[in-house]
Design a protein around this motif. Structure first.
Motif, short mmCIF file in Angstrom:
data_model
loop_
_atom_site.label_atom_id
_atom_site.label_comp_id
_atom_site.label_asym_id
_atom_site.label_seq_id
_atom_site.Cartn_x
_atom_site.Cartn_y
_atom_site.Cartn_z
N CYS A 57 -11.46 14.94 -17.31
CA CYS A 57 -11.89 15.04 -18.69
C CYS A 57 -13.14 15.91 -18.78
N PHE A 58 -13.47 16.29 -20.01
CA PHE A 58 -14.75 16.92 -20.33
C PHE A 58 -15.67 15.86 -20.94
N ILE A 59 -16.92 15.85 -20.52
CA ILE A 59 -17.91 14.93 -21.07
C ILE A 59 -19.07 15.75 -21.63
N ASP A 60 -19.45 15.48 -22.85
CA ASP A 60 -20.57 16.17 -23.49
C ASP A 60 -21.87 15.67 -22.89
N CYS A 61 -22.63 16.57 -22.29
CA CYS A 61 -23.94 16.20 -21.73
C CYS A 61 -25.05 17.04 -22.35
N SER A 62 -24.85 17.51 -23.59
CA SER A 62 -25.85 18.35 -24.24
C SER A 62 -27.11 17.58 -24.59
N ALA A 63 -27.01 16.27 -24.72
CA ALA A 63 -28.19 15.48 -25.09
C ALA A 63 -29.22 15.46 -23.97
N SER A 64 -28.75 15.45 -22.73
CA SER A 64 -29.66 15.41 -21.58
C SER A 64 -29.00 16.13 -20.43
N ARG A 65 -29.61 17.28 -20.06
CA ARG A 65 -29.03 18.08 -18.98
C ARG A 65 -29.83 18.01 -17.69
N ASN A 66 -30.67 16.99 -17.57
CA ASN A 66 -31.35 16.78 -16.29
C ASN A 66 -30.45 15.94 -15.38
N ALA A 67 -30.95 15.63 -14.19
CA ALA A 67 -30.13 14.92 -13.22
C ALA A 67 -29.68 13.56 -13.72
N ALA A 68 -30.60 12.83 -14.37
CA ALA A 68 -30.25 11.50 -14.87
C ALA A 68 -29.17 11.58 -15.94
N GLY A 69 -29.27 12.55 -16.83
CA GLY A 69 -28.26 12.69 -17.88
C GLY A 69 -26.90 13.08 -17.34
N ILE A 70 -26.89 13.96 -16.33
CA ILE A 70 -25.61 14.38 -15.75
C ILE A 70 -24.95 13.23 -15.00
N GLU A 99 -25.31 10.08 -15.65
CA GLU A 99 -24.80 9.17 -16.68
C GLU A 99 -23.48 9.67 -17.25
N ALA A 100 -23.37 11.00 -17.44
CA ALA A 100 -22.12 11.57 -17.95
C ALA A 100 -20.99 11.40 -16.94
N ILE A 101 -21.29 11.59 -15.65
CA ILE A 101 -20.26 11.42 -14.62
C ILE A 101 -19.78 9.97 -14.58
N ASN A 102 -20.71 9.02 -14.60
CA ASN A 102 -20.32 7.61 -14.59
C ASN A 102 -19.51 7.24 -15.84
N LYS A 103 -19.88 7.83 -16.97
CA LYS A 103 -19.14 7.57 -18.21
C LYS A 103 -17.71 8.08 -18.08
N GLY A 104 -17.55 9.28 -17.50
CA GLY A 104 -16.21 9.82 -17.31
C GLY A 104 -15.37 8.98 -16.37
N LEU A 105 -15.97 8.49 -15.27
CA LEU A 105 -15.23 7.64 -14.34
C LEU A 105 -14.82 6.32 -15.01
N GLU A 106 -15.70 5.78 -15.83
CA GLU A 106 -15.38 4.53 -16.51
C GLU A 106 -14.27 4.73 -17.53
N MET A 107 -14.29 5.84 -18.26
CA MET A 107 -13.24 6.13 -19.23
C MET A 107 -11.87 6.25 -18.58
N THR A 120 -25.56 4.54 -5.99
CA THR A 120 -24.48 3.61 -6.33
C THR A 120 -23.26 3.77 -5.41
N HIS A 121 -23.13 4.95 -4.80
CA HIS A 121 -22.03 5.21 -3.86
C HIS A 121 -22.65 5.76 -2.57
N PRO A 122 -23.16 4.91 -1.70
CA PRO A 122 -23.91 5.37 -0.52
C PRO A 122 -23.09 6.18 0.47
N TYR A 123 -21.76 6.10 0.42
CA TYR A 123 -20.93 6.85 1.36
C TYR A 123 -20.53 8.22 0.82
N ALA A 124 -20.96 8.56 -0.38
CA ALA A 124 -20.55 9.82 -1.01
C ALA A 124 -21.37 10.98 -0.45
#
Length: 499
Positions: free
Chosen positions: A29-42, A44-52, A85-89
């Motif tokens: 999917c595509f996730i909108d991360c325009s609100a926050s493009r720093n590491a924390a925001g990205i 959060e967008a990745i985790n949101k996409g995985l949850e969806m 959150t994923h120490p083996y990644a």
């Protein structure tokens, strides 16, 4: 959602289709991360996409991005935050991006190479003008050459470097003919054409054409292989090792002799005076001839030191004199060898680390070599519940069943989940570990095709769903339109009763 404001999520997995291990990368999917493009925001967008997509609780074994600091930072970058959150990644820096960084270092090794690329870039801008482009096409027709365009070198489109150099090499005579015509006084482009003609008839430019076209051609083949969706991590490591071995073999003296012979033959084929032939030097006649520059020498205080970097001078021979047009040893020492050495050193420097160790361990898994799989076992045995001793026993049995050296095709036919559970998991892991982000970045091309100016008000959910249908077209082709219509019709009655 514009490029740079969207985060695309790709999921790579191994499926067991008809008892055959098959690696596949799927766009999520595509996730909108325009609100926050720093590491924390990205993150959060990745985790949101995985949850969806219902993948939040699936273990992540690897992550791959480009080398941007916000993504690759080892202190607070995306890859480090994902590891919380994923120490083996394990983080895999995109192999294709790393090879492009190597190529960029090669193209900045000395002034001759920089000037060569600047000339090609200027050629593109000159012949992009409609009247000059028409003149170039007519010149190619008159010389019975296949019509082509001069391609602009690009830092991001990796294939363009070789294609641009190759287009100049194959159509050198047509380019020179056009520049000669355009150099006449009174022509709108006479100044630019005179300067380009002067550069392109110098021996340094012709040498760069032959040398860089030969080098970039090999890198181009490797780049295409690294961008393949079917390429595994072990294959990527083998490709880079082969590339380093090839460039090391190119340092031999006979290789340069053949290269210099190609340079001289290129000059003869294009009616350029060949240096060394009847004491004729490749010089630009008249006022376009370059001025003789003052010879610079290293300071005498450095006589007792080994100088390993430039001192700001142009290419000179050992005596400090400027290289002549026919100085084959000078071009070998100050152009050919520095380019090769830069490539070899950058390949050694960038293609190292944990990801390369895991890549070689994956190769050992495919060959059923127990001694080389330690990096994979140490990192993932606990996560995947692999028993190291039983894994070794299973590898011995599979290796004994192979008549020839073990191949991946034999493993796909032999290794079943029920019979060899530990080796099956290890093969899944070796096929799943990514080599880069080139596959996921292709989704941006699809994004431009789907979200154009006619669909500028499309919502994010619909856009992401259409992107999945378009990108995963091989899966979409298996859908039955009649079945979709039936499902749509059964949801609720939409027909209105009119009196």
């Amino acid at each position: 959602m514009r490029p740079g404001l969207a985060k695309r999520n790709n999921y790579q997995y191994v499926s067991d289709m008809q008892s055959r291990l098959t690696s596949r990368s799927v766009f999520l999917c595509f996730i909108d991360c325009s609100a926050s493009r720093n590491a924390a925001g990205i993150v959060e967008a990745i985790n949101k996409g995985l949850e969806m997509c219902g993948l939040k609780h699936i273990p992540v074994v690897a992550q791959s991005y480009d080398g941007a600091s916000v993504m690759s930072g080892h202190v607070s970058g995306v890859q480090q935050r994902i590891k919380e959150t994923h120490p083996y990644a394990v983080y895999v820096h995109c192999m294709a991006h790393k090879l492009n960084l190597v190529l960029m270092e090669c193209c900045a090794v000395n002034r001759s190479v920089k000037t060569f690329l600047n000339v090609i870039d200027k050629l593109y801008s000159v012949f992009a003008e409609p009247s000059n482009h028409h003149r170039f096409i007519e010149m190619q027709k008159s010389l019975n050459l296949k019509q082509t365009e001069i391609i602009q070198p690009s830092e991001t489109r990796w294939a363009y470097k070789w294609r641009s150099v190759n287009s100049v090499k194959t159509h050198y005579s047509a380019i020179i003919g056009c520049l000669r015509e355009m150099s006449d006084e009174g022509d709108k482009w006479s100044v630019e054409a005179s300067g380009l003609y002067a550069h392109m008839t110098r021996m340094s430019f012709i040498t760069c054409v032959i040398v860089l076209e030969d080098i970039l051609r090999v890198i181009h083949v490797t780049h295409k292989a690294l961008q393949s969706s079917s390429c595994t991590l072990s294959e990527a490591a083998a490709l880079t090792d082969n590339l380093k071995a090839h460039f090391k073999s190119q340092r031999q003296a006979d290789t340069w002799s053949n290269m210099w012979g190609s340079v001289k033959q290129f000059c003869r084929d294009n009616n350029v005076p060949v240096p060394g032939d009847a004491d004729v030097e490749c010089q630009t006649p008249g006022p376009l001839a370059p001025k003789r520059k003052r010879v610079t020498k290293p300071p005498t205080s450095l006589d007792s030191f080994l100088v390993t970097t430039t001192l700001g001078q142009r290419e000179t021979d050992e005596s400090g004199a400027q290289m002549s047009q026919s100085d084959t040893a000078g071009y070998q020492q100050h152009l050919y060898l520095p380019v090769l050495d830069t490539l070899i050193n950058e390949l050694d420097r960038r293609f190292t680390g944990e990801s390369i160790e895991l890549a070689r361990a994956c190769g050992a898994v495919f060959k059923c070599q127990k001694k080389g799989i330690e990096p994979l076992v140490q990192r993932y045995a606990q996560l995947l519940k692999i028993h190291p001793l039983l894994l070794g026993a299973e590898m011995d049995l599979v290796k004994a069943s192979a008549v020839a050296p073990v191949a991946l095709e034999h493993l796909r036919k032999t290794v079943k989940k029920e019979s060899y559970p530990n080796l099956y998991k290890m093969l899944q892991l070796a096929l799943t570990l990514p080599i880069g982000s080139a596959t996921s970045e292709r989704s941006f091309s699809a994004m431009r095709r789907i979200r154009n100016w006619l669909r500028s008000t499309m919502g994010g959910t619909r856009f992401s769903s259409l992107a999945v249908l378009h990108i995963e077209d091989d899966i979409t082709a298996q859908l039955s339109p009649e079945g979709i219509v039936d499902v749509y019709a059964e949801r609720k009655k939409r027909r209105l009763l009119l009196n």
